[in-house]
Design an enzyme around this catalytic site. Structure first.
Site, mmCIF file in Angstrom:
data_model
loop_
_atom_site.group_PDB
_atom_site.id
_atom_site.type_symbol
_atom_site.label_atom_id
_atom_site.label_comp_id
_atom_site.label_asym_id
_atom_site.label_seq_id
_atom_site.Cartn_x
_atom_site.Cartn_y
_atom_site.Cartn_z
ATOM 1 N N LEU A 17 -5.115 5.165 4.334
ATOM 2 C CA LEU A 17 -4.118 6.231 4.217
ATOM 3 C C LEU A 17 -3.620 6.380 2.790
ATOM 4 O O LEU A 17 -3.414 7.492 2.304
ATOM 5 C CB LEU A 17 -2.940 5.940 5.151
ATOM 6 C CG LEU A 17 -3.258 5.687 6.633
ATOM 7 C CD1 LEU A 17 -1.969 5.422 7.411
ATOM 8 C CD2 LEU A 17 -4.029 6.855 7.243
ATOM 9 N N ASP A 36 -1.379 -1.876 -5.090
ATOM 10 C CA ASP A 36 -2.094 -2.571 -4.016
ATOM 11 C C ASP A 36 -2.202 -4.048 -4.356
ATOM 12 O O ASP A 36 -2.329 -4.408 -5.535
ATOM 13 C CB ASP A 36 -3.497 -1.974 -3.816
ATOM 14 C CG ASP A 36 -4.040 -2.199 -2.409
ATOM 15 O OD1 ASP A 36 -4.240 -3.370 -2.031
ATOM 16 O OD2 ASP A 36 -4.262 -1.209 -1.700
ATOM 17 N N CYS A 84 2.378 3.209 2.031
ATOM 18 C CA CYS A 84 1.265 3.045 2.967
ATOM 19 C C CYS A 84 0.824 1.598 3.129
ATOM 20 O O CYS A 84 -0.009 1.306 3.983
ATOM 21 C CB CYS A 84 0.059 3.878 2.523
ATOM 22 S SG CYS A 84 0.309 5.663 2.607
ATOM 23 N N SER A 146 4.738 4.171 12.888
ATOM 24 C CA SER A 146 3.600 4.133 13.810
ATOM 25 C C SER A 146 4.097 4.555 15.178
ATOM 26 O O SER A 146 5.278 4.359 15.506
ATOM 27 C CB SER A 146 3.011 2.719 13.899
ATOM 28 O OG SER A 146 2.116 2.602 14.989
ATOM 29 N N TYR A 159 4.318 -6.055 14.929
ATOM 30 C CA TYR A 159 3.968 -4.773 14.325
ATOM 31 C C TYR A 159 4.910 -3.668 14.792
ATOM 32 O O TYR A 159 5.441 -2.891 13.982
ATOM 33 C CB TYR A 159 2.523 -4.425 14.677
ATOM 34 C CG TYR A 159 2.024 -3.146 14.069
ATOM 35 C CD1 TYR A 159 1.737 -3.063 12.718
ATOM 36 C CD2 TYR A 159 1.820 -2.008 14.857
ATOM 37 C CE1 TYR A 159 1.274 -1.878 12.152
ATOM 38 C CE2 TYR A 159 1.358 -0.828 14.305
ATOM 39 C CZ TYR A 159 1.087 -0.760 12.953
ATOM 40 O OH TYR A 159 0.627 0.409 12.404
ATOM 41 N N PHE A 192 -5.871 5.648 13.682
ATOM 42 C CA PHE A 192 -6.543 6.262 12.541
ATOM 43 C C PHE A 192 -7.708 5.418 12.052
ATOM 44 O O PHE A 192 -7.765 4.216 12.274
ATOM 45 C CB PHE A 192 -5.543 6.475 11.396
ATOM 46 C CG PHE A 192 -4.880 7.817 11.432
ATOM 47 C CD1 PHE A 192 -5.126 8.765 10.452
ATOM 48 C CD2 PHE A 192 -4.027 8.146 12.478
ATOM 49 C CE1 PHE A 192 -4.536 10.014 10.497
ATOM 50 C CE2 PHE A 192 -3.427 9.394 12.536
ATOM 51 C CZ PHE A 192 -3.679 10.332 11.536
#
Length: 253
Positions: A17, A36, A84, A146, A159, A192
């Site tokens: 994403l 990242d 993301c 989410s 999560y 996704f």
């Protein structure tokens, strides 16, 4: 907000994403910093889009502070943040081998929720010092929730609660920053095509996609990026969590 010439930060920008969002922002003329933990992956995407790759552990204050400062030095203070970066470690609260290790739960909360807040606080602080653009906007912050925040499955306790935290963070943050012209939204994706899912056998991917009412397939990172760009473009979108799931409602298991 017109992103042409505007500095933007995307976390998790080395893949999935984040990479798709970085590409979309760059294509629209933004100056993009890709953060990242995997600097090599971010560097590959940055080379492709003419962006800046920076190593960053979003859950670590010093690491994030250094990355945001470096991005500001190179590209200018960011008006746009898209969070993301995330992990999706699964595990029952009490499994066959006993209770879930507390550190395993804490790790997911640290990366997904605290990591998103960490970047939000830093980018917002920089944007608050900028002059407003036409219409009074100073910035846009988008985090990734989410549908598990609403319909977490068995094994998704960590999560789902981390993503529910992002849902709960969105409105108070939007209200706090509203007088200064910084908008805050979140996207709640369904299933996704992320690197994690692409590692599953094709028949498993097909089965997951078939569960989506329409379109009956996995979501594509580019579709997430399109929604992120639409949020940035539309000044009336603020304080909202938008589901992006093809009408999927997850079952208990």
């Amino acid at each position: 907000m017109n992103v042409n010439g505007v500095a933007a930060i995307v976390t998790g920008g080395g893949s999935g994403l984040g990479a798709a969002t970085g590409r979309a922002l760059a294509a629209a003329g933004a100056r993009v910093a890709l953060l990242d933990l995997n600097e090599g992956a971010a560097a590959e995407v940055a080379a492709e889009i003419g962006g800046l790759a920076l190593p960053c552990d979003v859950a670590d204050a010093a690491s994030a502070e250094a990355a945001v400062a470096r991005a500001a030095e190179t590209l200018g203070p960011a008006r746009i943040l898209v969070n993301c970066a995330g992990v999706a470690t699964a595990g029952r609260i009490v499994g066959r081998n006993g209770p879930l290790e507390l550190q395993a739960y804490a790790k997911v909360i640290q990366v997904n929720l605290i990591g998103s807040f960490n970047l939000m606080r830093l980018v917002a602080a920089g944007a608050l010092a900028l002059d407003p653009l036409e219409g009074g906007e100073r910035g846009v912050i988008i985090s990734t929730a989410s549908i598990a925040a609403f319909e977490g499955q068995v094994g998704q306790a960590a999560y789902a609660s981390s993503k529910a935290g992002i849902v709960g963070l969105t409105l108070p943050a939007a209200r706090e920053f509203a007088p200064s012209g910084i908008r805050v939204c979140a996207i709640a994706p369904g299933i996704f095509e992320t690197p994690m899912l692409r590692g599953l056998p094709q028949e498993v991917q097909d089965s997951l996609g078939a569960a989506v009412p329409f379109p009956s397939r996995l979501g594509r990172p580019e579709e997430y990026a399109r929604l992120a760009m639409a949020i940035i473009d539309n000044p009336m979108l603020n304080g909202e969590v938008i589901r992006l799931d093809g009408a999927l409602r997850m079952q208990p298991k």
